[in-house]
Design an enzyme around this catalytic site. Structure first.
Site, short mmCIF file in Angstrom:
data_model
loop_
_atom_site.label_atom_id
_atom_site.label_comp_id
_atom_site.label_asym_id
_atom_site.label_seq_id
_atom_site.Cartn_x
_atom_site.Cartn_y
_atom_site.Cartn_z
N CYS A 171 3.00 1.68 3.10
CA CYS A 171 4.14 0.76 3.12
C CYS A 171 5.27 1.28 2.23
O CYS A 171 6.44 1.25 2.61
CB CYS A 171 3.71 -0.62 2.64
SG CYS A 171 2.36 -1.33 3.61
N CYS A 211 0.84 -1.20 0.00
CA CYS A 211 0.00 0.00 0.00
C CYS A 211 0.88 1.26 0.00
O CYS A 211 2.10 1.18 0.15
CB CYS A 211 -0.91 -0.01 1.22
SG CYS A 211 -0.03 0.05 2.79
#
Length: 80
Positions: A14, A11
């Site tokens: 991240c 994501c």
């Protein structure tokens, strides 16, 4: 050598954490083995239930949020 893992499914948070970790290491002049862990079973095995997660030398430092560079630096210094 430090072993750093950024745990998460890929994501934006991240990716941001991975970028901040690599930038912080560069600013500190520290060489480390930085890995992205995206497989759910490996994330759970590390003990992380909320992503993104940051693991340094096998110790979970952060889960569920993106820390600032100053916090990342503090976590790295704890493991040197």
């Amino acid at each position: 050598m430090l072993e750093i893992q950024v745990l998460g499914p890929g994501c934006n948070k991240c990716k941001t954490m991975y970028k901040l970790v690599t930038e912080t290491l560069g600013e500190m002049g520290i060489d480390a083995d930085v890995k992205k862990v995206e497989k759910l079973d490996e994330i759970i095995e590390a003990g992380v239930m909320l992503t993104p997660g940051l693991v340094i030398n096998g110790k979970v430092k952060v889960t569920g949020k993106v820390p600032g560079k100053s916090d990342i630096k503090k976590y790295i210094e704890q493991e040197i």
